[in-house]
Write a protein that holds these residues in place. Structure first.
Motif, PDB file in Angstrom:
ATOM      1  N   ALA A   1       0.831  -1.200   0.000  1.00  0.00           N
ATOM      2  CA  ALA A   1       0.000   0.000   0.000  1.00  0.00           C
ATOM      3  C   ALA A   1       0.864   1.248   0.000  1.00  0.00           C
ATOM      4  O   ALA A   1       1.790   1.378   0.807  1.00  0.00           O
ATOM      5  N   VAL A   2       0.546   2.166  -0.896  1.00  0.00           N
ATOM      6  CA  VAL A   2       1.261   3.440  -0.944  1.00  0.00           C
ATOM      7  C   VAL A   2       0.730   4.323   0.181  1.00  0.00           C
ATOM      8  O   VAL A   2      -0.472   4.593   0.256  1.00  0.00           O
ATOM      9  N   THR A   3       1.604   4.756   1.067  1.00  0.00           N
ATOM     10  CA  THR A   3       1.179   5.559   2.211  1.00  0.00           C
ATOM     11  C   THR A   3       1.567   7.031   2.090  1.00  0.00           C
ATOM     12  O   THR A   3       1.190   7.837   2.936  1.00  0.00           O
ATOM     13  N   SER A   4       2.318   7.364   1.047  1.00  0.00           N
ATOM     14  CA  SER A   4       2.654   8.766   0.803  1.00  0.00           C
ATOM     15  C   SER A   4       2.860   8.990  -0.694  1.00  0.00           C
ATOM     16  O   SER A   4       3.586   8.240  -1.340  1.00  0.00           O
ATOM     17  N   LEU A   5       2.217  10.015  -1.208  1.00  0.00           N
ATOM     18  CA  LEU A   5       2.367  10.387  -2.611  1.00  0.00           C
ATOM     19  C   LEU A   5       3.196  11.662  -2.761  1.00  0.00           C
ATOM     20  O   LEU A   5       3.270  12.239  -3.842  1.00  0.00           O
ATOM     21  N   LYS A   6       3.814  12.077  -1.656  1.00  0.00           N
ATOM     22  CA  LYS A   6       4.593  13.318  -1.685  1.00  0.00           C
ATOM     23  C   LYS A   6       6.001  13.112  -2.236  1.00  0.00           C
ATOM     24  O   LYS A   6       6.646  14.072  -2.644  1.00  0.00           O
ATOM     25  N   GLY A   7       6.475  11.873  -2.239  1.00  0.00           N
ATOM     26  CA  GLY A   7       7.817  11.589  -2.725  1.00  0.00           C
ATOM     27  C   GLY A   7       7.808  10.964  -4.100  1.00  0.00           C
ATOM     28  O   GLY A   7       6.941  11.269  -4.941  1.00  0.00           O
ATOM     29  N   ALA A   8       8.740  10.073  -4.324  1.00  0.00           N
ATOM     30  CA  ALA A   8       8.899   9.461  -5.642  1.00  0.00           C
ATOM     31  C   ALA A   8       7.646   8.723  -6.093  1.00  0.00           C
ATOM     32  O   ALA A   8       7.314   8.711  -7.287  1.00  0.00           O
ATOM     33  N   LEU A   9       6.922   8.104  -5.154  1.00  0.00           N
ATOM     34  CA  LEU A   9       5.743   7.317  -5.525  1.00  0.00           C
ATOM     35  C   LEU A   9       4.551   8.183  -5.925  1.00  0.00           C
ATOM     36  O   LEU A   9       3.515   7.655  -6.322  1.00  0.00           O
TER      37      LEU A   9
ATOM     38  N   ARG B   1       5.377   4.032  -9.551  1.00  0.00           N
ATOM     39  CA  ARG B   1       4.603   2.941  -8.956  1.00  0.00           C
ATOM     40  C   ARG B   1       4.515   1.764  -9.922  1.00  0.00           C
ATOM     41  O   ARG B   1       4.653   0.601  -9.520  1.00  0.00           O
ATOM     42  N   ARG B   2       4.290   2.053 -11.187  1.00  0.00           N
ATOM     43  CA  ARG B   2       4.213   0.989 -12.189  1.00  0.00           C
ATOM     44  C   ARG B   2       5.561   0.288 -12.352  1.00  0.00           C
ATOM     45  O   ARG B   2       5.631  -0.939 -12.473  1.00  0.00           O
ATOM     46  N   ALA B   3       6.633   1.073 -12.362  1.00  0.00           N
ATOM     47  CA  ALA B   3       7.967   0.490 -12.532  1.00  0.00           C
ATOM     48  C   ALA B   3       8.293  -0.445 -11.371  1.00  0.00           C
ATOM     49  O   ALA B   3       8.804  -1.553 -11.580  1.00  0.00           O
ATOM     50  N   LEU B   4       7.989  -0.016 -10.157  1.00  0.00           N
ATOM     51  CA  LEU B   4       8.277  -0.856  -8.998  1.00  0.00           C
ATOM     52  C   LEU B   4       7.474  -2.151  -9.055  1.00  0.00           C
ATOM     53  O   LEU B   4       7.988  -3.239  -8.775  1.00  0.00           O
ATOM     54  N   SER B   5       6.221  -2.030  -9.462  1.00  0.00           N
ATOM     55  CA  SER B   5       5.373  -3.218  -9.598  1.00  0.00           C
ATOM     56  C   SER B   5       5.958  -4.184 -10.622  1.00  0.00           C
ATOM     57  O   SER B   5       5.966  -5.405 -10.408  1.00  0.00           O
ATOM     58  N   MET B   6       6.463  -3.651 -11.729  1.00  0.00           N
ATOM     59  CA  MET B   6       7.012  -4.490 -12.790  1.00  0.00           C
ATOM     60  C   MET B   6       8.293  -5.209 -12.377  1.00  0.00           C
ATOM     61  O   MET B   6       8.653  -6.229 -12.956  1.00  0.00           O
ATOM     62  N   ALA B   7       8.986  -4.677 -11.374  1.00  0.00           N
ATOM     63  CA  ALA B   7      10.293  -5.230 -11.005  1.00  0.00           C
ATOM     64  C   ALA B   7      10.227  -6.221  -9.852  1.00  0.00           C
ATOM     65  O   ALA B   7      11.215  -6.922  -9.582  1.00  0.00           O
ATOM     66  N   ILE B   8       9.102  -6.307  -9.153  1.00  0.00           N
ATOM     67  CA  ILE B   8       9.016  -7.170  -7.964  1.00  0.00           C
ATOM     68  C   ILE B   8       8.898  -8.641  -8.374  1.00  0.00           C
ATOM     69  O   ILE B   8       8.064  -9.002  -9.208  1.00  0.00           O
TER      70      ILE B   8
END
Length: 539
Positions: free
Chosen positions: A293-301, A307-314
């Protein structure tokens, strides 16, 4: 409604790497387990059963029934207006019947002759007090969001309650079959005050068991309510003692030796041992998936490309192998097929099969990170040794981030503080991502998806999408289940496109019953259905 992934098991933690190139991991190999709809019926009564919990409930106050330990106990102590059955159907509970005369009105006719554990009769005033308490800001009930569209709750007769809404909300009625619809004695609530639900104040509900004794740090013992209103669920066991065993190895050993008779949510690394024991290990449906779960949208996410890139790499398959000993499958959406119980199973399966395959593609993910200008940016992920899958998953997320150019930092959270991440926004300060399990307490997948609306309690990252909000409100006002499901599919599409949470894996609910006992409910409805009432002798 998202809940903490509190399984309290510890195994050797293995860092999970990311696979290179593009690979389809949309389905794990055969997980080696079979989903069971029920366990064999009890053949006789028992004087006492000992049941293990991985943690002591912080309270038995229904307003805070937001996790497995408390709900596993309360499901047998407190009844709701409606009842969610093991087959995920909803039937009358303390309300003998209910009507929806217009989109903004729900009328509940209460059962006659129902008594609380202290022998006092249940009336409409008790129902009004119990439900209004969920809406009281001073109480801070975790299910207050279920009542967000309620204008008034009144006793329109000695055994009749009327709820008026400001706008249509079909989900409210369904949620009254779970903790949101719990009924307590108004007089008892007033007398107990701030001690309500703790070992000193206690509870006084209408369920098949009452609380006999609470020994803090050790156990909670329930005794059979011989005056229970539902003769079909008169308990077969006189007493159920819940013992708190936090150490996962000790818990597994207690089950294997017969020191305790059963338990839910068992350590994944104990499954093979438990299979070889004298009892029986069951796996049942859960209506939600594990996600990051994304808990902050103030940074890189804050950039959806990240978010999509991280999902693709897990490497989800790696998490399932190392963290769950293979007992899981890769998740394609936040709600699995088992969470779509409002439409025919064949239709739900077809819809789920049509979802895009989940792929691991590190090269493509690197390009997205570069396009977003996020190379080298920090992402802080909460981790804990609360459960092996949390530690393994967060290690996998860190490895995935490193592989695509992100600086992923793991922030360790103590097991007893991990639940606070889901109930106290201030505890999430400085954290960008956390691993959680979500599940619905109703048969409707809209229950989960509506929590991603702007401003919702469980929308941890304060993600907001006007189109999503509009479709959600349309769905909440749609009474036809098939039409509502089509709107929910649109919400699912947006959630998978925008990724306010990254789906990771699906795993079953585990139940172990020793050789003495049988009859417990082997699926997620044990959090609201009185499962211990059907528990009895195996022979």
């Amino acid at each position: 409604m998202p809940k903490t992934a509190a399984l309290a098991a510890v195994v050797a933690l293995t860092a999970v790497g990311c696979s290179g190139g593009g690979s389809d991991n949309s389905s794990a190999s055969d997980p080696g387990y079979r989903i069971t709809k029920d366990s064999p019926a009890a053949k006789g009564p028992l004087d006492k059963v000992k049941w293990s919990l991985y943690a002591e409930p912080q309270t038995l106050d229904y307003a805070y029934g937001f996790d497995y330990p408390i709900n596993t106990v309360l499901a047998n102590v407190c009844d709701q207006l409606l009842r969610i059955n093991p087959d995920l159907t909803i039937t009358p509970g303390l309300a003998a019947k209910y009507t929806n005369p217009d989109p903004l009105t729900w009328v509940y006719t209460l059962r006659e002759g129902v008594k609380f554990h202290d022998g006092t009769p249940m009336t409409a005033k008790d129902v009004v007090a119990s439900l209004k308490r969920q809406m009281d800001p001073e109480v801070g009930a975790v299910y207050s969001t279920a009542f967000k569209d309620v204008e008034s709750i009144t006793d329109s007769g000695p055994l009749e309650v009327t709820i008026k809404l400001t706008r249509p909300n079909v989900l409210l009625n369904q949620q009254l079959g779970a903790s949101a619809g719990t009924i307590e004695s108004a007089a008892f609530l007033a007398k107990a005050g701030k001690d309500y639900g703790n070992p000193q104040g206690g509870v006084n509900c209408t369920g098949p068991f009452s609380v006999k004794e609470w020994k803090p740090g050790t156990s909670i013992t329930l005794k059979r309510n011989d005056a229970y209103w539902d003769s079909k669920l008169m308990p077969k066991t006189s007493e159920v003692e819940f013992v708190f065993i936090q150490d996962p190895a000790a818990r597994a050993n207690a089950l294997l030796t017969g020191e305790v008779d059963g338990g839910y949510l068992l350590p994944t690394n104990s499954y093979d041992k438990l299979k070889s024991g004298d009892g029986k290990l069951y796996f049942g449906d859960i209506t939600g998936s594990y996600s990051a779960a994304v808990t902050s949208l103030k940074g890189a996410l804050g950039d959806v490309r990240v978010r999509r890139a991280l999902s693709m790499a897990i490497d989800r398959e790696g998490i399932i192998r190392a963290g769950l000993n293979g007992y899981g499958t890769v998740s394609k959406a936040p709600v699995p097929v088992s969470g779509w119980a409002t439409i025919p199973a064949e239709q739900a399966q077809s819809m789920y099969n049509a979802l895009p395959a989940v792929t691991t593609d590190v090269a493509a993910a690197k390009k997205l990170i570069a396009e977003a200008g996020a190379t080298g940016k920090k992402v802080v992920v909460a981790t804990s040794n609360l459960a092996p899958e949390i530690s393994v998953a967060t290690n996998a997320i860190q490895a995935a981030g490193k592989a695509i150019g992100l600086d992923v930092e793991l922030k360790t959270i103590a097991p007893d503080a991990y639940t606070a991440l889901f109930t106290d926004p201030s505890s999430r300060a400085g954290i960008d991502l956390l691993v959680t399990s979500g599940y619905d307490v109703t048969p409707d997948p809209l229950e989960f998806y509506q929590t991603l609306q702007t401003g919702e309690f469980a929308n941890y990252g304060n993600w907001s999408d006007p189109e999503y909000d509009a479709i959600t409100q349309q769905a909440l006002g749609t009474t036809d289940p098939a039409a509502r499901a089509q709107l929910t599919i649109k919400l699912q599409e947006i959630a998978l496109r925008e990724l306010p949470g990254i789906p990771l894996w699906d795993s079953p609910l585990s139940l172990y019953q020793g050789k003495r006992v049988t009859g417990a409910t082997p699926n997620i409805t044990q959090l609201s259905f009185p499962w211990a009432a059907t528990l009895g002798a195996a022979n």
